[in-house]
Write a protein that holds these residues in place. Structure first.
Motif, short mmCIF file in Angstrom:
data_model
loop_
_atom_site.label_atom_id
_atom_site.label_comp_id
_atom_site.label_asym_id
_atom_site.label_seq_id
_atom_site.Cartn_x
_atom_site.Cartn_y
_atom_site.Cartn_z
N GLU A 263 -11.05 19.23 2.57
CA GLU A 263 -11.16 19.82 3.90
C GLU A 263 -11.98 21.11 3.84
O GLU A 263 -12.81 21.36 4.72
CB GLU A 263 -9.78 20.10 4.49
N GLY A 264 -11.75 21.91 2.80
CA GLY A 264 -12.55 23.13 2.66
C GLY A 264 -14.02 22.82 2.52
O GLY A 264 -14.88 23.54 3.06
N ALA A 380 -9.62 26.33 3.41
CA ALA A 380 -9.04 25.40 4.37
C ALA A 380 -7.73 25.94 4.93
O ALA A 380 -7.44 25.84 6.12
CB ALA A 380 -8.82 24.04 3.70
#
Length: 594
Positions: A263-264, A380
């Motif tokens: 996600e980051g 994230a």
């Protein structure tokens, strides 16, 4: 100095690991890389034979000669060294001294990233944790007797794969489906990319997120710089080539929080305008590679990566790139060279002001962000919860959370999520962390972050784990690979062990590192034998200065740290060796010492 062959080495434009996969396939088929097969691969990829040979001869994963039937490799770096891996290797060599080299080779391997399970032995592609002669000898005998041997079997998945006993504070998705923030962010970003991008960067800046792989560079500045370039070809890269002795935290994060790392990367890619990302991981991390592959398939199914993410019109492709091997690949410019299909040698860079040149001329000389695993996981989490959330944690004036690895002479080695600013004595002795020194010994020294941070004496264990206090103490926070040495360790021997690791892993491109590292090892080897030439100490200081200021990359620049810290904090031990031929730990001056 760069080898002349590199002047004609042809990169493979905008391919990833094609050349490596070809070579891996050949090696799986033949056990090594025969010359005729290298020529065939060169023809297939339309490269010169010398270019293929330059790659094959550079990476330690590849073999140019037929291997022994059984290869046993013992890790002797830092933590394994503290856990008596050298004695284990000698026991094995003595047990099998009559076996021919065609059938059996017993040697060393660089740190395998399993420091919490030290000592570690590799037999073929299988790893054996907490190894002992009683465990390894029967396995080797079985391998020698068998017509075929499963060289990928080894210890069961180590404890690092078990579920954490405590909830991880970093994860905003405990009990919920991951990627919730990304799904909302992508839709809002598609409608107003300028505003949403600015908001994300502001949260990262307010949180004070820095590079957690060791460099400590402000994350928002890297992202802002690449985002500021006009729309075009840009890249986003995750550095998961965790290879320095003692460094094991990223492996834990990739195991238990792969969704946060990915996600980051996606958030970062969208924010800076990169349409392609690469997650670069060391090939020894087989379990984590499988975990990431499964997570990427999930992201593809849910349309979180690829073309037209969630029907927003946004694009971000993400690929897993498995390293062909070598500690130097952790240096970000060498890592980029590897992705491009070249030898992983650090690029020539001028000492320009921040931001680093690689931000502007990264992968294929295009704007590129390179971030560490832990950095991206926290990016994230900050995006999902805001900077104020992170600031609720911390001790002794510091703010935030950090993942650390504790190994060496502690009762409970492992990976832990801890508040920034916690004191090292609490990490070493705390019941929920290291639980004190094993075998009821006394604390002698500790490295705050593996060999690159040097060694600090027990008297400094009251230091908080924070950037500036460690810098003021002549050390560094780095990647928080805490390695503990009990009073049975010899600090001169530990300095030699660390410097030897760097010497072995030097790419050899620049003279200060290539020549200086070998000279430094030779001097320290003499010292552990009680031999000292008149100008040795002066030469060590001159070599240290030359490597620190003349080496191309961090490997050569930090190589002097272990011995300089020992000379500063443990000068009496050094004098005992050189003046009295005395080793307090009775490790040096043994017959047959290397």
């Amino acid at each position: 100095m760069s080898a002349p062959i590199l002047s004609s080495l042809a990169p493979i434009p905008h391919s990833t690991d094609g050349i490596y996969e070809e070579l891996k396939h050949v090696q799986r088929t033949f056990g090594y890389l025969p010359t005729m097969e290298l020529e065939r691969v060169a023809g297939k990829l339309k490269l010169h034979k010398r270019d293929i040979h330059a790659i094959a001869s550079y990476y330690p994963h590849f073999r140019l000669q037929p291997p022994a039937r059984v290869e046993v490799k013992v890790c002797d770096d830092m933590t394994c060294h503290l856990r008596r891996s050298r004695e284990l290797q000698k026991d094995l060599q003595q047990q099998f001294q009559g076996v021919s080299k065609e059938n059996l080779i017993i040697g060393n391997v660089s740190c395998l990233g399993r420091c919490d399970q030290a000592p570690v032995v590799a037999i073929g592609e299988g790893y054996y944790d907490k190894a002992s002669s009683e465990q390894i000898i029967p396995v080797v005998k079985e391998a020698l007797a068998a017509q075929t041997f499963d060289d990928e079997k080894g210890s069961p998945s180590p404890q690092i794969l078990e579920k954490p006993t405590r909830k991880l504070e970093i994860d905003p998705y405990v009990g919920h489906s991951p990627y919730a923030f990304l799904k909302t962010f992508a839709k809002n970003f598609a409608e107003d990319s300028q505003r949403k991008g600015d908001e994300l960067l502001h949260e990262l800046e307010t949180a004070g997120l820095r590079g957690l792989g060791g460099a400590g560079f402000p994350t928002f500045r890297k992202w802002s710089r690449v985002r500021g370039w006009p729309p075009g070809e840009k890249y986003f890269v995750c550095n998961a080539d965790e290879s320095e002795p003692g460094t094991i935290k990223d492996r834990f994060i990739l195991t238990h929080l792969p969704h946060l790392v990915i996600e980051g990367m996606i958030l970062g890619g969208l924010c800076v305008g990169a349409k392609q990302g690469y997650l670069y991981i060391r090939h020894e991390y087989k379990d984590q590679i499988a975990i990431l592959q499964a997570e990427l398939k999930r992201c593809q199914r849910e349309r979180l990566i690829g073309q037209n993410i969630l029907d927003t019109g946004l694009t971000f492709h993400l690929e897993l790139f498995v390293s062909p091997g070598g500690y130097i690949c952790g240096e970000e410019s060498a890592l980029l060279e590897a992705i491009e299909g070249n030898r992983a040698e650090p690029r020539n860079r001028c000492p320009i002001p921040i931001p680093p040149l690689l931000v502007d001329e990264g992968l294929w000389r295009k704007p590129t962000v390179v971030n560490n695993v832990e950095t991206l996981a926290f990016a994230a989490a900050i995006a999902a919860r805001g900077a104020a959330w992170l600031h609720t944690y911390g001790e002794n004036g510091a703010k935030g959370l950090k993942f650390i690895g504790i190994s060496g002479d502690v009762r409970q080695p492992g990976i832990y999520e801890v508040p920034m600013g916690i004191k090292f004595k609490d990490l070493i002795y705390g019941e929920q962390y290291g639980r004190g020194i094993r075998d009821n010994r006394e604390l002698l020294a500790f490295a705050p972050s593996g060999p690159s941070s040097g060694y600090l004496p027990a008297s400094m264990a009251d230091l908080p784990m924070d950037w500036k206090p460690l810098q003021d103490a002549g050390s560094m926070l780095g990647s928080s690979a805490i390695v503990v040495c009990s009073d049975r360790a010899c600090m001169l021997d530990m300095a030699l062990n660390a410097v030897r690791f760097y010497r072995n892993e030097s790419c050899g491109k620049c003279v200060p590192c290539r020549i200086g590292s070998q000279q430094m090892v030779q001097i320290l080897e003499r010292w552990t034998r009680g031999e000292c030439q008149d100008d040795d100490r002066k030469l060590v200081n001159e070599l240290s200065h030359a490597m620190k200021f003349g080496s191309l990359c961090g490997l050569g620049q930090i190589l002097p740290a272990p011995i300089q810290s020992v000379l500063h904090h443990f000068s009496k031990e050094v004098d005992d060796h050189l003046l009295d031929r005395k080793c307090r730990a009775e490790i040096c001056f043994r017959e047959g010492r290397r």
